[in-house]
Design an enzyme around this catalytic site. Structure first.
Site, PDB file in Angstrom:
ATOM      1  N   GLU A  80      65.531  44.403  27.039  1.00 41.76           N
ATOM      2  CA  GLU A  80      64.861  43.929  27.741  1.00 41.76           C
ATOM      3  C   GLU A  80      65.675  44.997  28.984  1.00 41.76           C
ATOM      4  O   GLU A  80      65.741  43.778  30.062  1.00 41.76           O
ATOM      5  CB  GLU A  80      64.089  43.320  27.431  1.00 41.76           C
ATOM      6  CG  GLU A  80      63.030  42.881  26.709  1.00 41.76           C
ATOM      7  CD  GLU A  80      62.703  41.188  26.318  1.00 41.76           C
ATOM      8  OE1 GLU A  80      62.950  40.789  27.181  1.00 41.76           O
ATOM      9  OE2 GLU A  80      61.287  41.705  26.291  1.00 41.76           O
TER      10      GLU A  80
ATOM     11  N   ASP B  21      57.803  38.167  18.845  1.00 40.88           N
ATOM     12  CA  ASP B  21      58.059  36.964  20.055  1.00 40.88           C
ATOM     13  C   ASP B  21      57.474  36.249  20.406  1.00 40.88           C
ATOM     14  O   ASP B  21      56.036  35.479  21.511  1.00 40.88           O
ATOM     15  CB  ASP B  21      58.145  37.953  21.270  1.00 40.88           C
ATOM     16  CG  ASP B  21      58.251  37.185  22.422  1.00 40.88           C
ATOM     17  OD1 ASP B  21      58.844  36.501  22.560  1.00 40.88           O
ATOM     18  OD2 ASP B  21      58.128  38.201  23.809  1.00 40.88           O
TER      19      ASP B  21
ATOM     20  N   GLU C 103      55.257  29.139  26.371  1.00 41.56           N
ATOM     21  CA  GLU C 103      55.541  30.955  26.886  1.00 41.56           C
ATOM     22  C   GLU C 103      54.602  31.657  26.873  1.00 41.56           C
ATOM     23  O   GLU C 103      53.415  31.369  27.253  1.00 41.56           O
ATOM     24  CB  GLU C 103      56.615  31.732  26.725  1.00 41.56           C
ATOM     25  CG  GLU C 103      56.534  33.646  27.702  1.00 41.56           C
ATOM     26  CD  GLU C 103      57.516  33.966  27.125  1.00 41.56           C
ATOM     27  OE1 GLU C 103      57.960  33.836  26.136  1.00 41.56           O
ATOM     28  OE2 GLU C 103      57.577  35.330  27.057  1.00 41.56           O
TER      29      GLU C 103
HETATM   30  C1  GCV Z   1      64.704  35.633  28.610  1.00 43.25           C
HETATM   31  C2  GCV Z   1      60.590  37.270  25.525  1.00 43.25           C
HETATM   32  C3  GCV Z   1      60.300  36.675  26.902  1.00 43.25           C
HETATM   33  C4  GCV Z   1      61.870  36.581  28.100  1.00 43.25           C
HETATM   34  C5  GCV Z   1      62.225  36.617  27.142  1.00 43.25           C
HETATM   35  C6  GCV Z   1      62.469  37.713  25.873  1.00 43.25           C
HETATM   36  C7  GCV Z   1      63.670  37.013  25.302  1.00 43.25           C
HETATM   37  O1  GCV Z   1      60.091  38.756  26.258  1.00 43.25           O
HETATM   38  O2  GCV Z   1      58.360  37.197  27.955  1.00 43.25           O
HETATM   39  O3  GCV Z   1      61.222  36.325  29.575  1.00 43.25           O
HETATM   40  O4  GCV Z   1      63.606  36.703  28.444  1.00 43.25           O
HETATM   41  O5  GCV Z   1      61.140  37.537  24.623  1.00 43.25           O
HETATM   42  O6  GCV Z   1      63.852  36.088  24.104  1.00 43.25           O
HETATM   43  O7  GCV Z   1      65.150  37.398  25.939  1.00 43.25           O
END
Ligand code: GCV
Length: 619
Positions: free
Chosen positions: A257, A332, A360
């Site tokens: 990411e 996720d 989340e």
């Molecule tokens: C901390 C998902 C979440 C992100 C998170 C990522 C990860 O994509 O939406 O906010 O980033 O996982 O676990 O690194």
């Protein structure tokens, strides 16, 4: 005179109301002070002193003897024996005595040696240095803010609550890490926090930005094979250990990411992890490297396959002090995922499972969803003995009640209890928690135990997944698609609805993700008829007219389950109404408001999704 006495009455009333106000700030540490126990102890450590103080204040009995017993392991194990008035706690270490003291206070009388299943029981805070928390729904960070102010009393309470459930490590900052985290002023804060947590048996860890040597150190590269870079990390490690001698190590999100990583220099994950491992090894530190990667290197590959594709070749190449940390599911943190096959595929690498306590994708701090059943489901596939630790993405913030929803505290609690003993049942943990926080009541207990399945029903029946609104992941967006976004973020990519059916074909006829699982799962998941219905649309694109086990067509079954989810939340709301007399007004009211939101949201999920899918199903 009359005016004065009226004023007195009003102040007395206000005082009583304040005293009686229940804001949830005490978590499950709501013991009554008894001050009756005489506690004897032969150890002088700060940890043992805390154990003594807790028991003197809160144990309802006459005497407790705390003894170090060299025949017991030093990993926090303890034995409780004796009678109510004459108790003995024996342990191989001071932290074992403290764990034993907390067990006694919650009336946990497990026979024999009580020992932790996992050596590492760590919270991961996704806290940013500006006080915001990524996926945090309970106010700002308790650790970081622009003023560099630290509420030390709150950190003590945090330490105490964590020690009471056996948490022994904490990562203080977001995995999307700021390089500033390793700068001097922040390291001094880390020292201050570590000094408070140490007597409670909690070691601190930090997330690090792989490009820190450039962004903080002014180097021209962060290539893990570059001598200057290697030196930079060694020097940094030395500086940290000077301040925090028991520092746990680094947690790293690399090449994921948009985060920098060894891949930026054509190097492997093992090259990157090993370079950091060499820097902390002289001090006994550990590198926890995350496997949550997808995107750039995997053009067109099914996202759920990418961790195995990328990490398998590194198995056996990591230094001894590197641990791989993977999310419980391959995508996720959805309300339900099959387990991540990486836990079976990395045979030579020590592994930690990452669970998400913060909700989340489960209604955040608005929905009552008790997560223990979800985590137990994971352990039914991945033998806890294969793991050396458990990490939980924390749901803690600076809100008075710590977690945003009073019942979200149960998830923090359950995480700790399962990290200590994954064999505990969801029911037992919920009972234990209710007894310490609200009241042991069958209806409230049943609401907790049913809540995760209800959430799955109204958000993702039959394995339908990632239908969430972009970015904030709250609420449904089944038609979600943005041409300028990676496809792996778009709901339409996941449900694949068309006139033929719905669901993602990951069988060997599709993306082949089922083949990453060992026998028997690869075969079971590969066929629509043997695939458990809870994962049906996760692994298959299923015709609308397909007959499910109930005899209903797929489309009818989907409607049935969305409706069932909503009905469950309606039932939770009425259970809560009935419970009014059992609960203090403030917490009752706050939970009641959240349940109304949850009901509105559940209906929105059902109506939006059914409306959208009906366009395909009824064609
Ligand atoms: C901390 C998902 C979440 C992100 C998170 C990522 C990860 O994509 O939406 O906010 O980033 O996982 O676990 O690194």
């Amino acid at each position: 005179m009359q005016k004065k006495s009226l004023l007195c009455t009003i102040s007395l009333l206000l005082f009583n109301l304040t005293v009686m106000a229940e804001d949830g700030s005490k978590l499950w540490m709501r013991h009554k002070p008894y001050n009756t126990a005489k506690v004897t102890i032969h150890s002088k450590s700060a940890t043992a002193e805390i154990a003594k103080k807790e028991l003197e204040q809160y144990y309802d009995g006459k005497s407790v003897a705390l003894n170090i017993d060299k025949s017991l392991p030093t990993n926090g194990s303890y034995v409780i024996s004796g009678t109510q008035n004459d108790k003995k706690i024996s342990a191989g270490s001071d932290i074992g005595l403290l764990y034993g003291a907390y067990a006694l206070l919650r009336n946990d009388m497990t026979q024999g040696v009580n020992q932790p299943a996992f050596g590492l029981r760590i919270l991961n805070h996704w806290d940013n240095l500006d006080s915001s928390i990524e996926r945090g729904y309970a106010g700002p960070s308790i650790f970081w803010n622009k003023e560099m102010r630290l509420d030390t009393a709150r950190i003590h309470e945090y330490a105490r609550a964590n020690a009471s459930i056996g948490i022994n490590g904490t990562v203080l900052n977001n995995v999307n890490a700021s390089p500033k985290m390793l700068s001097r002023p922040y390291l001094l804060k880390v020292k201050q926090i570590a000094d408070i947590l140490r007597p409670y048996g909690i070691r601190v860890y930090l997330s690090v930005n792989f490009a820190s040597p450039m962004r903080l150190g002014g180097l021209r590269t962060a290539d893990p094979l570059n001598t200057g870079v290697r030196q930079w990390w060694k020097k940094k490690a030395k500086e940290i250990y000077r301040e925090v001698p028991d520092f746990g190590g680094f947690l790293v999100k690399a090449n994921s990411e948009g985060q920098p990583g060894p891949g930026d220099y054509g190097r492997s994950h093992s090259d990157g992890a090993n370079m950091l491992a060499d820097a902390v090894a002289p001090f006994g530190g550990t590198i926890i490297w995350r496997s949550f990667v997808y995107g750039a290197n995997h053009k067109g590959e099914d996202r759920v396959k990418q961790a195995v594709s990328e990490f398998e070749s590194c198995d056996g190449k990591f230094r001894k002090n590197v641990i791989l940390q993977s999310k419980n599911g391959p995508l996720d943190f959805q309300p339900r995922e099959p387990y991540a096959p990486i836990f079976d595929r990395m045979q030579k690498t020590p592994q930690i499972a990452e669970l998400q306590i913060t909700q989340e994708y489960l209604g955040q701090s608005n929905h009552l969803v008790y997560l223990a059943p979800m985590w137990k489901e994971f352990f039914s596939f991945v033998n806890p003995k294969k793991l050396i630790g458990i990490a939980g993405v924390a749901n803690i913030g600076d809100d008075a009640n710590w977690c945003g929803h009073h019942f979200a505290q149960a998830n923090w609690y359950a995480f700790g209890r399962l990290a200590w003993n994954p064999d505990l049942s969801s029911r037992n943990i919920a009972e234990e928690w209710l007894e310490q926080t609200f009241v042991r009541d069958e209806a409230i207990l049943s609401m907790m135990l049913r809540s995760r399945e209800a959430c799955v029903d109204y958000m993702m029946p039959l394995g339908l997944h990632h239908i969430f609104k972009f970015d904030h992941h709250y609420g449904p967006e089944p038609d979600g698609f943005k041409a300028d976004y990676p496809l792996e973020w778009c709901p339409v990519y996941y449900h694949q609805a068309d006139s033929a059916g719905v669901g993602f074909d990951r069988s060997t006829k599709g993306t082949g993700a089922t083949a990453q699982y060992p026998t028997p799962y690869c075969t079971i998941y590969d066929s629509m008829t043997t695939c458990p219905e809870r994962y049906l649309l996760w692994f298959h694109h299923v015709p609308w007219t397909y007959r499910t086990l109930s005899g209903r067509t797929l489309w009818d079954e989907m409607q049935y389950r969305y409706n069932r989810g909503v009905k469950e939340v309606e039932d939770f709301a009425s259970i809560w109404q009935e419970s009014k007399k059992l609960i203090d007004p403030q917490r009752w009211q706050e939970v009641n408001e959240k349940l109304s939101i949850q009901l509105k949201d559940a209906k929105e999920w059902r109506d939006t999704c059914l409306d959208y899918f009906s366009k395909f199903a009824t064609k």
